[in-house]
Design an enzyme around this catalytic site. Structure first.
Site, PDB file in Angstrom:
ATOM      1  N   LYS A 198     -20.240  55.966   6.252  1.00 33.19           N
ATOM      2  CA  LYS A 198     -19.281  54.909   6.554  1.00 33.19           C
ATOM      3  C   LYS A 198     -18.214  55.364   7.538  1.00 33.19           C
ATOM      4  O   LYS A 198     -17.715  54.571   8.323  1.00 33.19           O
ATOM      5  CB  LYS A 198     -18.608  54.413   5.261  1.00 33.19           C
ATOM      6  CG  LYS A 198     -19.479  53.502   4.433  1.00 33.19           C
ATOM      7  CD  LYS A 198     -18.638  52.693   3.466  1.00 33.19           C
ATOM      8  CE  LYS A 198     -19.494  51.721   2.669  1.00 33.19           C
ATOM      9  NZ  LYS A 198     -18.735  51.036   1.624  1.00 33.19           N
TER      10      LYS A 198
ATOM     11  N   LYS B 227     -30.778  50.668   5.277  1.00 31.73           N
ATOM     12  CA  LYS B 227     -30.491  49.851   4.098  1.00 31.73           C
ATOM     13  C   LYS B 227     -30.060  48.440   4.511  1.00 31.73           C
ATOM     14  O   LYS B 227     -29.338  48.287   5.496  1.00 31.73           O
ATOM     15  CB  LYS B 227     -29.328  50.538   3.366  1.00 31.73           C
ATOM     16  CG  LYS B 227     -29.201  50.228   1.924  1.00 31.73           C
ATOM     17  CD  LYS B 227     -28.070  51.043   1.316  1.00 31.73           C
ATOM     18  CE  LYS B 227     -26.725  50.698   1.925  1.00 31.73           C
ATOM     19  NZ  LYS B 227     -25.574  51.139   1.147  1.00 31.73           N
TER      20      LYS B 227
ATOM     21  N   LYS C  15     -24.260  44.478   4.199  1.00 29.24           N
ATOM     22  CA  LYS C  15     -23.360  43.371   4.517  1.00 29.24           C
ATOM     23  C   LYS C  15     -22.804  43.496   5.923  1.00 29.24           C
ATOM     24  O   LYS C  15     -22.463  42.518   6.556  1.00 29.24           O
ATOM     25  CB  LYS C  15     -22.159  43.419   3.576  1.00 29.24           C
ATOM     26  CG  LYS C  15     -22.461  43.135   2.135  1.00 29.24           C
ATOM     27  CD  LYS C  15     -21.249  43.527   1.303  1.00 29.24           C
ATOM     28  CE  LYS C  15     -21.409  43.102  -0.131  1.00 29.24           C
ATOM     29  NZ  LYS C  15     -20.308  43.583  -0.975  1.00 29.24           N
TER      30      LYS C  15
END
Ligand code: AMP
Ligand code: TRP
Length: 333
Positions: free
Chosen positions: A114, A198, A201
């Site tokens: 991230k 993956k 969102k």
């Protein structure tokens, strides 16, 4: 014996099929078992570890509650609340951050992903995020935590923190060391555009995921456009190791139809992808369309959603405030 279940979902919009098949579907099953006590938390403190628009955040909190209910969680049988309203989460996170070690956190792969290349610019909250997650779980003496595969490492950290706290303060079994509940199969749903990434969102392309608010036509279109390879459908499960997109789509199909991957492969062996995709889309529409409609309906009644949260906050507070008081005593405050 019944389980004490705790799990959290971030209110960051675009809840998708990965969230559903990896986590929320499991929440519903656990909630349906009357022996279990379930707590589902909308983790808004976690959400702000990356920048959020305050107005959108408020809506996303309600939308997450609506998604829980539309998916089949009964708010009368479980506690649904948002994290920021129960002060013990932030307090607990601070105390536990003095127990957790830098070396442990430095190993967290989700932070590395991230934070990206420019780690200097990541928030401190993004780094200590798993400690807050540990506080969430430990405040409620949760015995089992249902999550998708990507949270496995965070749960191991939570267990380490609980054990170190119990050892350091010589309070054997005071913090309950929780067990992860990660489905053996299909606990990691991948992007429809790239079988090695993956479903997420935050992926820019909306075509990469099926949102739980998508309508029938959108679902059909996204499956039509989902990446595949030029070969016919695989004949053998072994082929899937190198055919990631086929593996993901067959995994989604198997999860939706409660079949094994082996059976799904057998069913479609040698056929064209288009034939398989039609069936996959049909199954997806049958599952997602009612949820999507219900989410929209629930979002029209904000008062109802706010009442659920208020009720949940009250119940969660009763449990968490007692635990944090004991934690403070143990620490010597
Ligand atoms: P988040 O949206 O990050 O708060 O995740 C909520 C839950 O969904 C967590 O239990 C995650 O592990 C799970 N989850 C998120 N993305 C996926 C995915 N692509 N496949 C399976 N589970 C997922
Ligand atoms: N970190 C989890 C995620 O991104 C969300 C979460 C926060 C959570 N607190 C939790 C999950 C406690 C389980 C238990 O998916």
């Amino acid at each position: 014996m019944g389980k004490k279940i705790f799990s959290g979902v971030q209110p960051t919009g675009n809840l998708h099929l990965g969230n559903y098949l990896g986590a929320i579907k499991n929440f519903v099953d656990l909630n349906n078992d009357n022996d279990n006590k379930c707590i589902f938390c909308v983790v808004d403190l976690h959400a702000i570890t990356v920048k959020q628009d305050p107005k959108e955040l408020k809506n996303n909190i309600r939308e997450t509650v609506a998604t829980f209910i539309a998916s089949g969680i009964d708010p009368k049988k479980s506690i649904i609340f948002n994290q920021s309203r129960v002060a013990a989460h932030a307090e607990g996170a601070w105390i536990l951050s003095c127990v957790a070690r830098m070396g442990w956190l430095n190993r967290m792969t989700q932070f590395k992903e991230k934070a990206g290349k420019d780690k200097e610019k990541a928030s401190i909250g993004l780094y200590s995020y798993p400690v807050l997650m540990a506080a969430d779980i430990l405040l409620y003496d949760a015995t089992h935590v249902p999550v998708g595969d990507d949270q496995k490492q965070h749960l191991e950290l939570c267990r380490d923190i609980a054990q170190k706290f119990n050892n350091d303060f010589e309070v054997e079994n005071f913090l309950q060391v929780p067990e992860p509940l990660i489905q053996k199969e299909f606990s990691r749903i991948m992007s429809l555009k790239d079988g090695s990434k993956k479903m997420s969102k935050s992926e820019l392309s909306d075509l990469s995921r099926i949102n739980l608010t998508d309508e029938k036509d959108q679902i059909i279109n996204k499956i039509k456009k989902a990446k595949t390879d030029p070969l016919p459908m695989p004949q053998d499960i072994k082929e899937l190791e190198e055919r990631l997109e086929a593996k993901n789509l067959l995994g989604i199909y198997s999860s939706l139809t409660n079949s094994t991957l082996e059976n799904s492969v057998k069913n479609f062996a040698g056929k064209n992808f288009s034939e398989f995709k039609d069936e996959l889309a049909e199954n997806l529409v049958n599952k997602i369309e009612p949820i999507s409609n219900e989410i929209k309906k629930l979002l029209g009644d904000k008062n109802y959603l706010d009442e659920i949260l208020l009720d949940g906050v009250e119940k969660a507070n009763l449990i968490a405030s007692k635990k944090i008081e004991r934690i403070k005593e143990i620490v010597g405050f």
